[in-house]
Design a protein around this motif. Structure first.
Motif, PDB file in Angstrom:
ATOM      1  N   PRO A  18       2.590 -15.384   3.486  1.00  0.00           N
ATOM      2  CA  PRO A  18       2.378 -16.309   2.363  1.00  0.00           C
ATOM      3  C   PRO A  18       3.333 -16.063   1.188  1.00  0.00           C
ATOM      4  O   PRO A  18       3.762 -17.018   0.527  1.00  0.00           O
ATOM      5  CB  PRO A  18       0.932 -16.042   1.918  1.00  0.00           C
ATOM      6  N   VAL A  19       3.672 -14.805   0.953  1.00  0.00           N
ATOM      7  CA  VAL A  19       4.562 -14.492  -0.166  1.00  0.00           C
ATOM      8  C   VAL A  19       5.972 -14.990   0.124  1.00  0.00           C
ATOM      9  O   VAL A  19       6.676 -15.465  -0.779  1.00  0.00           O
ATOM     10  CB  VAL A  19       4.559 -12.974  -0.459  1.00  0.00           C
ATOM     11  N   ARG A  20       6.372 -14.933   1.382  1.00  0.00           N
ATOM     12  CA  ARG A  20       7.725 -15.373   1.756  1.00  0.00           C
ATOM     13  C   ARG A  20       7.918 -16.872   1.615  1.00  0.00           C
ATOM     14  O   ARG A  20       9.047 -17.345   1.530  1.00  0.00           O
ATOM     15  CB  ARG A  20       8.049 -14.929   3.181  1.00  0.00           C
ATOM     16  N   ARG A  21       6.818 -17.626   1.596  1.00  0.00           N
ATOM     17  CA  ARG A  21       6.946 -19.068   1.372  1.00  0.00           C
ATOM     18  C   ARG A  21       7.447 -19.346  -0.046  1.00  0.00           C
ATOM     19  O   ARG A  21       8.135 -20.340  -0.287  1.00  0.00           O
ATOM     20  CB  ARG A  21       5.609 -19.761   1.600  1.00  0.00           C
ATOM     21  N   VAL A  22       7.083 -18.463  -0.972  1.00  0.00           N
ATOM     22  CA  VAL A  22       7.471 -18.632  -2.370  1.00  0.00           C
ATOM     23  C   VAL A  22       8.731 -17.830  -2.693  1.00  0.00           C
ATOM     24  O   VAL A  22       9.623 -18.308  -3.383  1.00  0.00           O
ATOM     25  CB  VAL A  22       6.317 -18.185  -3.301  1.00  0.00           C
ATOM     26  N   LEU A  23       8.801 -16.612  -2.181  1.00  0.00           N
ATOM     27  CA  LEU A  23       9.889 -15.689  -2.504  1.00  0.00           C
ATOM     28  C   LEU A  23      10.737 -15.457  -1.252  1.00  0.00           C
ATOM     29  O   LEU A  23      10.382 -14.681  -0.380  1.00  0.00           O
ATOM     30  CB  LEU A  23       9.292 -14.367  -3.016  1.00  0.00           C
ATOM     31  N   ARG A  24      11.843 -16.157  -1.189  1.00  0.00           N
ATOM     32  CA  ARG A  24      12.735 -16.071  -0.020  1.00  0.00           C
ATOM     33  C   ARG A  24      13.549 -14.781  -0.027  1.00  0.00           C
ATOM     34  O   ARG A  24      13.686 -14.123  -1.057  1.00  0.00           O
ATOM     35  CB  ARG A  24      13.691 -17.267  -0.015  1.00  0.00           C
ATOM     36  N   ASN A  25      14.132 -14.481   1.129  1.00  0.00           N
ATOM     37  CA  ASN A  25      15.023 -13.321   1.229  1.00  0.00           C
ATOM     38  C   ASN A  25      16.283 -13.558   0.411  1.00  0.00           C
ATOM     39  O   ASN A  25      16.733 -14.697   0.248  1.00  0.00           O
ATOM     40  CB  ASN A  25      15.419 -13.069   2.682  1.00  0.00           C
ATOM     41  N   TRP A  26      16.849 -12.463  -0.061  1.00  0.00           N
ATOM     42  CA  TRP A  26      18.160 -12.502  -0.697  1.00  0.00           C
ATOM     43  C   TRP A  26      19.080 -11.716   0.206  1.00  0.00           C
ATOM     44  O   TRP A  26      18.906 -10.514   0.383  1.00  0.00           O
ATOM     45  CB  TRP A  26      18.104 -11.890  -2.095  1.00  0.00           C
ATOM     46  N   ARG A  27      20.022 -12.404   0.817  1.00  0.00           N
ATOM     47  CA  ARG A  27      20.874 -11.836   1.862  1.00  0.00           C
ATOM     48  C   ARG A  27      19.963 -11.279   2.947  1.00  0.00           C
ATOM     49  O   ARG A  27      19.217 -12.027   3.535  1.00  0.00           O
ATOM     50  CB  ARG A  27      21.833 -10.814   1.290  1.00  0.00           C
ATOM     51  N   ARG A  28      19.992  -9.977   3.196  1.00  0.00           N
ATOM     52  CA  ARG A  28      19.094  -9.408   4.199  1.00  0.00           C
ATOM     53  C   ARG A  28      17.949  -8.630   3.553  1.00  0.00           C
ATOM     54  O   ARG A  28      17.215  -7.937   4.236  1.00  0.00           O
ATOM     55  CB  ARG A  28      19.870  -8.492   5.146  1.00  0.00           C
ATOM     56  N   ILE A  29      17.782  -8.767   2.268  1.00  0.00           N
ATOM     57  CA  ILE A  29      16.736  -8.034   1.551  1.00  0.00           C
ATOM     58  C   ILE A  29      15.468  -8.890   1.497  1.00  0.00           C
ATOM     59  O   ILE A  29      15.480  -9.995   0.948  1.00  0.00           O
ATOM     60  CB  ILE A  29      17.179  -7.670   0.118  1.00  0.00           C
ATOM     61  N   ASN A  30      14.406  -8.380   2.040  1.00  0.00           N
ATOM     62  CA  ASN A  30      13.120  -9.063   2.036  1.00  0.00           C
ATOM     63  C   ASN A  30      12.475  -8.854   0.663  1.00  0.00           C
ATOM     64  O   ASN A  30      11.830  -7.836   0.416  1.00  0.00           O
ATOM     65  CB  ASN A  30      12.244  -8.508   3.158  1.00  0.00           C
ATOM     66  N   LEU A  31      12.661  -9.810  -0.224  1.00  0.00           N
ATOM     67  CA  LEU A  31      12.149  -9.683  -1.586  1.00  0.00           C
ATOM     68  C   LEU A  31      10.626  -9.665  -1.627  1.00  0.00           C
ATOM     69  O   LEU A  31      10.032  -9.056  -2.517  1.00  0.00           O
ATOM     70  CB  LEU A  31      12.696 -10.807  -2.463  1.00  0.00           C
ATOM     71  N   ALA A  32       9.986 -10.308  -0.664  1.00  0.00           N
ATOM     72  CA  ALA A  32       8.522 -10.290  -0.613  1.00  0.00           C
ATOM     73  C   ALA A  32       8.021  -8.877  -0.335  1.00  0.00           C
ATOM     74  O   ALA A  32       7.065  -8.413  -0.973  1.00  0.00           O
ATOM     75  CB  ALA A  32       8.021 -11.256   0.455  1.00  0.00           C
ATOM     76  N   ALA A  33       8.654  -8.180   0.587  1.00  0.00           N
ATOM     77  CA  ALA A  33       8.257  -6.796   0.883  1.00  0.00           C
ATOM     78  C   ALA A  33       8.531  -5.897  -0.319  1.00  0.00           C
ATOM     79  O   ALA A  33       7.717  -5.024  -0.644  1.00  0.00           O
ATOM     80  CB  ALA A  33       8.996  -6.278   2.115  1.00  0.00           C
ATOM     81  N   LEU A  34       9.652  -6.119  -0.978  1.00  0.00           N
ATOM     82  CA  LEU A  34       9.972  -5.333  -2.169  1.00  0.00           C
ATOM     83  C   LEU A  34       8.932  -5.573  -3.267  1.00  0.00           C
ATOM     84  O   LEU A  34       8.490  -4.628  -3.934  1.00  0.00           O
ATOM     85  CB  LEU A  34      11.372  -5.684  -2.670  1.00  0.00           C
ATOM     86  N   LEU A  35       8.509  -6.814  -3.430  1.00  0.00           N
ATOM     87  CA  LEU A  35       7.480  -7.140  -4.416  1.00  0.00           C
ATOM     88  C   LEU A  35       6.155  -6.464  -4.069  1.00  0.00           C
ATOM     89  O   LEU A  35       5.483  -5.916  -4.947  1.00  0.00           O
ATOM     90  CB  LEU A  35       7.288  -8.655  -4.506  1.00  0.00           C
ATOM     91  N   VAL A  36       5.791  -6.455  -2.792  1.00  0.00           N
ATOM     92  CA  VAL A  36       4.535  -5.817  -2.385  1.00  0.00           C
ATOM     93  C   VAL A  36       4.595  -4.313  -2.629  1.00  0.00           C
ATOM     94  O   VAL A  36       3.618  -3.714  -3.094  1.00  0.00           O
ATOM     95  CB  VAL A  36       4.207  -6.142  -0.906  1.00  0.00           C
ATOM     96  N   VAL A  37       5.730  -3.681  -2.343  1.00  0.00           N
ATOM     97  CA  VAL A  37       5.873  -2.249  -2.612  1.00  0.00           C
ATOM     98  C   VAL A  37       5.723  -1.986  -4.102  1.00  0.00           C
ATOM     99  O   VAL A  37       4.998  -1.075  -4.521  1.00  0.00           O
ATOM    100  CB  VAL A  37       7.236  -1.712  -2.094  1.00  0.00           C
ATOM    101  N   TRP A  38       6.399  -2.797  -4.925  1.00  0.00           N
ATOM    102  CA  TRP A  38       6.312  -2.618  -6.376  1.00  0.00           C
ATOM    103  C   TRP A  38       4.881  -2.823  -6.876  1.00  0.00           C
ATOM    104  O   TRP A  38       4.393  -2.052  -7.692  1.00  0.00           O
ATOM    105  CB  TRP A  38       7.276  -3.570  -7.081  1.00  0.00           C
ATOM    106  N   LEU A  39       4.197  -3.851  -6.372  1.00  0.00           N
ATOM    107  CA  LEU A  39       2.820  -4.098  -6.791  1.00  0.00           C
ATOM    108  C   LEU A  39       1.891  -2.965  -6.367  1.00  0.00           C
ATOM    109  O   LEU A  39       0.986  -2.588  -7.115  1.00  0.00           O
ATOM    110  CB  LEU A  39       2.322  -5.435  -6.235  1.00  0.00           C
ATOM    111  N   ALA A  40       2.101  -2.422  -5.168  1.00  0.00           N
ATOM    112  CA  ALA A  40       1.281  -1.298  -4.722  1.00  0.00           C
ATOM    113  C   ALA A  40       1.470  -0.097  -5.644  1.00  0.00           C
ATOM    114  O   ALA A  40       0.493   0.564  -6.031  1.00  0.00           O
ATOM    115  CB  ALA A  40       1.637  -0.923  -3.279  1.00  0.00           C
TER     116      ALA A  40
END
Length: 191
Positions: A54-76
């Protein structure tokens, strides 16, 4: 009573550290295009996809960086830091909490790479089966970090590039992540 608070803080750190590690491995595996057919990669994708889809629908990857995963790590890491403050009976200021969690994210990524490089180096020295899923995944994750020095720091038959990269990562923790964390702690407690 402080012993109970220390125990609760440790449990919070373990739980949120495990969550952050799972999503950081997903981030690193995608960025390095790790083999998806690896059973370990499939495990990681299976358990992170329900949160990331669901997060990837809003926050797309930048190059090969999964920004959704980065956001989840930061939020955790942000929630972990907030819970530790609350357990200690203190409510931090929002700007300080944001800077602290950003410093935690940077420090967590640097520490993650230090551990993965050290573990991968140790496993390769012990002549573990190179097709073992953990060795393959770790090899994919560390390869982009080691590639610039690969073969340039060989003495005899020993490649010292992992050692140099670990030293650089340790210096980054000391010179970048620690001052950022100090700034965040200062902002969290001063009005």
């Amino acid at each position: 009573m402080p012993y109970l608070l220390n125990a609760l803080s440790m449990l919070v750190q373990v739980a949120f550290g495990a969550i952050a590690t799972l999503f950081l491995v997903r981030l690193a595996a995608e960025a390095t295009r790790a083999d998806f057919h690896n059973p370990l990669s499939q495990f990681i994708y299976r358990y992170t996809n329900p949160v990331l889809a669901p997060v990837r629908r809003v926050l797309r990857n930048w190059r090969r960086i999964n920004l959704a995963a980065l956001l989840v790590v930061w939020l955790a890491l942000l929630i972990e830091r907030l819970l530790i403050f609350v357990l200690s009976g203190f409510m931090p200021l929002i700007p300080g909490l944001l800077v602290l969690s950003l410093a935690d994210l940077l420090d967590f990524i640097l520490l993650f790479y230090i551990i993965v490089i050290f573990g991968w180096s140790l496993l390769t020295m012990l002549s573990v089966d190179p097709y073992q899923p953990l060795v393959r995944l770790a090899g994919h994750i560390v390869e982009p970090v080691l590639r610039p020095l690969r073969g340039r720091l060989v003495v005899g038959s020993i490649d010292f590039s992992p050692t140099v990269v670990v030293i650089v990562l340790l210096l980054a923790r000391i010179l970048i992540a620690a001052p950022l964390s100090d700034l965040g702690a200062h902002l969290a407690i001063t009005s």
